[in-house]
Design a protein around this motif. Sequence first.
Motif, mmCIF file in Angstrom:
data_model
loop_
_atom_site.group_PDB
_atom_site.id
_atom_site.type_symbol
_atom_site.label_atom_id
_atom_site.label_comp_id
_atom_site.label_asym_id
_atom_site.label_seq_id
_atom_site.Cartn_x
_atom_site.Cartn_y
_atom_site.Cartn_z
ATOM 1 N N LEU A 93 -6.558 -9.170 -11.177
ATOM 2 C CA LEU A 93 -6.862 -7.827 -10.684
ATOM 3 C C LEU A 93 -5.597 -7.147 -10.188
ATOM 4 C CD1 LEU A 93 -8.914 -5.597 -9.836
ATOM 5 C CD2 LEU A 93 -9.096 -6.808 -7.644
ATOM 6 N N ASP A 94 -4.793 -7.874 -9.441
ATOM 7 C CA ASP A 94 -3.547 -7.333 -8.907
ATOM 8 C C ASP A 94 -2.594 -6.932 -10.034
ATOM 9 O OD1 ASP A 94 -1.843 -6.849 -6.484
ATOM 10 O OD2 ASP A 94 -0.581 -8.325 -7.495
ATOM 11 N N ASP A 95 -2.465 -7.773 -11.050
ATOM 12 C CA ASP A 95 -1.604 -7.445 -12.187
ATOM 13 C C ASP A 95 -2.109 -6.205 -12.922
ATOM 14 O OD1 ASP A 95 0.313 -9.445 -11.855
ATOM 15 O OD2 ASP A 95 -0.846 -10.907 -13.006
ATOM 16 N N ALA A 96 -3.421 -6.123 -13.135
ATOM 17 C CA ALA A 96 -3.989 -4.949 -13.808
ATOM 18 C C ALA A 96 -3.722 -3.684 -13.002
ATOM 19 C CB ALA A 96 -5.494 -5.137 -14.012
ATOM 20 N N ALA A 97 -3.900 -3.770 -11.696
ATOM 21 C CA ALA A 97 -3.684 -2.591 -10.842
ATOM 22 C C ALA A 97 -2.227 -2.129 -10.918
ATOM 23 C CB ALA A 97 -4.061 -2.920 -9.395
ATOM 24 N N ARG A 98 -1.286 -3.058 -10.886
ATOM 25 C CA ARG A 98 0.131 -2.682 -10.954
ATOM 26 C C ARG A 98 0.500 -2.144 -12.338
ATOM 27 N NH1 ARG A 98 3.425 -6.933 -10.334
ATOM 28 N NH2 ARG A 98 1.826 -8.498 -10.149
ATOM 29 N N LYS A 99 -0.001 -2.767 -13.386
ATOM 30 C CA LYS A 99 0.371 -2.367 -14.745
ATOM 31 C C LYS A 99 -0.350 -1.110 -15.209
ATOM 32 C CE LYS A 99 1.598 -7.049 -15.965
ATOM 33 N NZ LYS A 99 1.162 -8.319 -16.536
ATOM 34 N N ARG A 100 -1.563 -0.904 -14.721
ATOM 35 C CA ARG A 100 -2.367 0.243 -15.174
ATOM 36 C C ARG A 100 -2.486 1.329 -14.107
ATOM 37 N NH1 ARG A 100 -5.195 -1.793 -19.765
ATOM 38 N NH2 ARG A 100 -3.699 -3.221 -20.694
#
Length: 162
Positions: A93-100
């Motif tokens: 979730l954290d990676d998705a939030a940062r990347k998207r």
Amino acid sequence: MHLTSARRTLVVTAALGLALASAPAVAQPQATASTNAPVKVSLTVKGPDGRLFKGKIKTKGHDVTTATGGTHRCDGTNGGANPSAVPTPTAALDDAARKRHFTWDGTWYASFDDFSVDTIKNVSCGGVAYWNIAVNGTSIPVGGCQFKLSAGDKVAFTWTAF
């Protein structure tokens, strides 16, 4: 008295020496391959009014920072769940939030050694719901920083009313 003390010291030293000399050799720990290799998973976030996010994310366990919870590890070793770092749902979730480029927030609970997700894309639980975490259609039995993900897993964060 001095002679008795010297004999006692000599006997104890000899016994300790024999015990150490006859003890089996201690095996050195085996080097294990890193289990925290990045994996690609499908991530879906469903709010009360429908889908907020859907996409494939490459993730691995890592430190996570939230406005409310601060910075803590989120790599599967939380709470002793896994012996080494692994990819986790909350890290995904954290990676998705940062990347998207969307936001999420969570409270850190030291007693659980994990985050509780409170808000995703400005959708808050507000005390009437919680963000359920499921992997491959099944709610996870541990926190989102404790569950080990594998390549191809389907991760879902779903706003769920009490």
